[in-house]
Write a protein that holds these residues in place. Structure first.
Motif, PDB file in Angstrom:
ATOM      1  N   VAL A 158      24.976  24.018  63.943  1.00 51.72           N
ATOM      2  CA  VAL A 158      24.125  23.467  65.122  1.00 51.72           C
ATOM      3  C   VAL A 158      24.030  24.344  66.212  1.00 51.72           C
ATOM      4  N   CYS A 199      17.893  14.564  62.366  1.00 49.27           N
ATOM      5  CA  CYS A 199      18.938  15.273  63.400  1.00 49.27           C
ATOM      6  C   CYS A 199      20.225  14.454  63.620  1.00 49.27           C
ATOM      7  N   SER A 255      28.225  17.072  60.343  1.00 47.52           N
ATOM      8  CA  SER A 255      28.758  18.300  61.068  1.00 47.52           C
ATOM      9  C   SER A 255      30.128  18.172  61.515  1.00 47.52           C
ATOM     10  N   ALA A 287      24.119  18.815  71.393  1.00 50.57           N
ATOM     11  CA  ALA A 287      23.192  18.280  70.363  1.00 50.57           C
ATOM     12  C   ALA A 287      22.966  16.971  70.066  1.00 50.57           C
ATOM     13  N   LEU A 323      29.767  19.382  69.729  1.00 48.20           N
ATOM     14  CA  LEU A 323      28.332  18.820  69.173  1.00 48.20           C
ATOM     15  C   LEU A 323      27.702  17.851  70.384  1.00 48.20           C
ATOM     16  N   LEU A 358      23.925  15.510  62.377  1.00 54.25           N
ATOM     17  CA  LEU A 358      25.120  15.720  63.381  1.00 54.25           C
ATOM     18  C   LEU A 358      26.286  15.035  62.795  1.00 54.25           C
TER      19      LEU A 358
END
Length: 832
Positions: free
Chosen positions: A832, A729, A736, A713, A710, A733
């Motif tokens: 993602v 966002c 995730s 991202a 991640l 994240l």
């Protein structure tokens, strides 16, 4: 001979260039010229007037006319400078000396040529000069020629058959021992000038004179360079040192004899007023911070500011105030209540400015590589200078108060107790002498302030913008230091050491040993890991701890513990970057502190190596640990945080101040082996070691807590401009992340917020904590790191700043509930 116009001293035009070219002969462009350049590129060796006097640089370094000046310890070989390279430089310096001696002898010979025809005409009916006038004007020039001819003839074969073991100190020593010839010239100087001026007026064909004292001044600077490049164990070293001392003392002795106009800058007792120390300090004046250049003379302290001058004009100083040292006192602790409050900026503003400066540094490097043009580069450099100057002005917080015993007080702010101690000690040393109070007339003050520009030893504001491109950018990474022990204390005391390194032009305290009680030989043996940001110097300060609460100052920034000694060492990359520990001893006021150090680049220090032992916790995936422990948050994280909140949440610099490395390793082993006594160990251990253990655990995870996958991202999300888009966002994240990661991350967030609530006491803001933990919890994968290489010399790269900003975003966010995050999962894609 052609008559020449002159100011104070008539000279032949071809003689004029003789002295200014001393360091510019073929084969040598010596250190001394580089060391003495002004900001405008002119040579920083002008005299108070144009009489042949002592070099201000040499005068400034001596507190008494009888003191010998030696190059500072870090200038000497054997303290980091490569010996072989130093010996090569030694040969270059001597080659330059030889070349300039040849020119000098030729010019002296040419100067002596007219003496014979002048003597011949002296007996005729139309003499140009009488024999007496010839003797007066050419007094001792023949002797000076012979001295230098002998020196040249002796030095030439040594250079031609050069060997690193060759000695030349005896030649310089002999040269220095013959300086009495120059003294005789000086004693004859006034009569010679008057005679030359009369002859010039009476005879249009005459106009000759010359100035040998410049030569002695330059020769003394050459000796300084030779000492700098001669190892201390070389047989030449003591001979050169002796020659240097003799030359310097000679210059000091004649410093005031040459021109009566110099009496305007003498002390009330008629002694030469010399500059002892100068530097840029921040003064708190009328509630605002002002950058001042402060000059400590042998009998007074003068505070000045640089005048604004037109382009091409020489810079000058304006005197803001001065205090005779006879009237100067230091504030006692009892007076602190009446002192003005020192307003300090929030730490995060200082850190944000560092980030901006680092961004500009990166842009400058890119611009240099692109070679597109100078205008943008100049704009960037100007902007960086402005921002670094702002940082220099706003970062100091340690008060240095001085008083005029007649009632006026002044307050400076320093970044380090080291500087404050240096200034105080220098003033107190001068005050031990029989000083007399003085009041300078406006003319005297004007002359003294005018001399500051010429005499100053610190020419530029200490910011990296003022460094030349070829100067060392310093070290970026981690310095490991073990403070072993200290000796030399005369009485038992409670002793501890602090470590400082330079960062962004000023020094910052980075570590502190425990207090070793009631001893004359403390044995700390404590290891620290210190983060470096372009650092070039390590300082060690040794204190005696004050436990008397009645002496505690209410000012948070005032250190009342007594400094027993202080010293510093240059961080030579070649020495500290080796894999092995480099042991050293630093001497401070008769006290010797033994320490070891080694350096690790940031990339190597943060490289994650998975543990081969899956039974431990360090270097093991967080999912494996939580599954084995049947817990949501690893036991090590819970226990360390609990202990910090119990007794370390008000500790100044918690998580920023390094813990002792051996204590951290002991805790690491205990957690890895699941020792039963872990809770007892935690309760007895220094709180900074516990904080350090928690940081080490996250740093040694096989992948960072916010995961390799991640990372890109997170970097993109934090860069979004629209607040709503960024919110969606960044929350997405978090969702995730694997469950153990997200629960542990939220657990840490709440803890760090509680720590920041105590910022008035512990000085740790959310931004400070994000700076400490951001690059540890969030880091690119090894593959991505290799693909996207940042500037090696810039620890505050864009990536690191973004990592800090990500953690800061979550720290500044309202409380995040794991339940709320999971509930919202339905509305967002998890891809993602």
């Amino acid at each position: 001979m052609e008559h020449l116009s002159h100011r104070g001293l008539p000279r032949l035009s071809w003689i004029d260039t003789l002295y200014s070219n001393y360091y510019n002969t073929d084969g040598y462009d010596g250190d001394a010229t580089d060391d003495h350049k002004c900001q405008d590129g002119s040579e920083a060796m002008p005299y108070i007037d144009e009489s042949p006097t002592m070099s201000p640089q040499l005068s400034a370094r001596s507190q008494d006319s009888g003191d010998a000046i030696s190059p500072s310890p870090h200038d000497l070989l054997g303290t980091g400078v490569d010996a072989e390279k130093g010996l090569e430089m030694r040969k270059m310096v001597l080659s330059g000396v030889l070349a300039s001696e040849e020119i000098y002898i030729n010019q002296l010979e040419a100067l002596l040529l007219p003496m014979k025809p002048l003597k011949a005409t002296a007996t005729t009916s139309q003499p140009v000069l009488t024999n007496q006038q010839i003797e007066t004007i050419f007094y001792k020039i023949q002797d000076i020629f012979e001295i230098h001819k002998e020196f040249y003839d002796s030095l030439l074969p040594i250079i031609q058959q050069w060997d690193n073991k060759a000695t030349v100190g005896h030649l310089f020593q002999k040269l220095a021992s013959q300086l009495g010839i120059y003294k005789a010239f000086v004693d004859n100087y006034k009569v010679a000038v008057e005679t030359a001026e009369k002859c010039s007026q009476a005879n249009a064909h005459f106009g000759i004179f010359y100035n040998p004292i410049d030569r002695v001044t330059r020769s003394t600077l050459v000796l300084h360079d030779l000492l700098k490049h001669t190892p201390t164990d070389h047989p030449d070293y003591p001979l050169l040192q002796d020659a240097f001392r003799i030359s310097q003392n000679f210059l000091s002795s004649i410093n005031e004899e040459i021109d009566p106009r110099r009496t305007a800058v003498t002390t009330p007792k008629g002694e030469a007023r010399q500059l002892v120390k100068d530097g840029f300090l921040v003064e708190l004046s009328e509630g605002s911070r002002k950058l001042r250049h402060v000059f400590l003379f042998t009998d007074l302290l003068l505070c000045a500011k640089m005048k604004k001058t037109a382009v091409g004009k020489h810079q000058q100083y304006d005197c803001k105030w001065y205090i005779p040292l006879a009237d100067l006192t230091f504030q006692t602790l009892d007076d602190s209540d009446s002192s003005p409050h020192v307003h300090t900026l929030p730490e995060h503003e200082i850190e944000e400015m560092k980030n901006k400066i680092s961004c500009i540094k990166s842009e400058i490097q890119k611009e240099k590589k692109a070679c597109k043009g100078q205008s943008r580069l100049d704009r960037l450099k100007k902007k960086m200078f402005e921002q670094e100057s702002w940082l220099l002005l706003h970062s100091p917080t340690i008060p240095f108060r001085i008083h005029n015993k007649h009632g006026k007080s002044y307050l400076f702010l320093l970044s380090s107790d080291y500087e404050r101690s240096e200034w105080r000690e220098a003033i107190q040393k001068l005050q031990k002498k029989d000083l007399q109070a003085c009041v300078l007339t406006s003319v005297e003050l004007q002359v003294l302030t005018g001399s500051c520009f010429k005499l100053r030893t610190v020419h530029n504001i200490p910011v990296t913008s003022n460094k030349d491109d070829d100067e060392s950018p310093g070290l970026y990474g981690f310095l490991h230091v073990i403070v072993h022990s200290a000796k030399g204390f005369k009485e038992s005391a409670n002793l501890y050491c602090t470590l400082e390194v330079d960062s962004f032009g000023y020094f910052v305290s980075k570590a502190k040993t425990r207090v070793f009680r009631d001893t004359t030989e403390p044995q700390w043996n404590e290891e620290f890991e210190i983060e470096l940001e372009g650092s070039q110097c390590l300082r060690i300060l040794c204190y005696e701890k004050c436990y008397d609460k009645s002496k505690l100052n209410k000012d948070d920034n005032e250190i009342v513990d007594k400094i027993m000694g202080k010293g510093q060492v240059q961080l030579d990359p070649q020495v500290v970057q080796s894999k092995n520990w480099h042991m050293d001893v630093i001497e401070m006021n008769g006290i010797k502190v033994e320490f070891s150090m080694k350096f690790t680049s940031r990339d190597l220090s943060l490289k994650r190596t998975p543990s081969k032992k899956q039974s431990g916790v360090f270097g093991v995936k967080i999912s494996v640990v939580t599954k084995r422990e049947r817990s949501k948050v690893p036991y090590i994280v819970r226990q360390c945080i609990e202990e910090v909140e119990k007794r370390g949440i008000e500790e100044v610099g918690i998580y920023r101040i390094s813990g002792v490395a051996t204590d951290i390793q002991a805790l690491k082993t205990a957690f890895d082996t699941n020792t039963k006594d872990i809770l007892v160990m935690l309760s007895d251990m220094d709180i900074n070691a516990i904080a350090g253990t928690l940081k080490l655990y996250f740093r040694e995870l096989p992948e960072p807590l916010l995961t390799d996958r991640l990372y890109p991202a997170f970097m993109e999300g934090i860069a979004l401009s629209d607040p709503a888009a960024k919110e969606n966002c960044m929350m997405h994240l978090l969702r995730s992340l694997p469950e153990p990661n997200i629960i542990t991350f939220l657990f840490i967030l709440e803890h760090l917020k509680r720590v920041a609530e105590k910022e008035p006491i512990n000085k740790m803001s959310l931004h400070n904590l994000a700076t400490v933990f951001g690059p540890t919890l969030l880091r690119p994968s090894e593959v991505e790191s290799k693909a996207h290489v940042s500037l090696a010399s810039d620890i505050w790269s864009h990536d690191v700043m973004a990592q800090v900003q990500v953690l800061l975003y979550y720290l500044q966010h309202p409380p995040i509930s794991i339940t709320e995050l999971k509930r919202n999962t339905l509305y967002f894609s998890t891809d993602v």
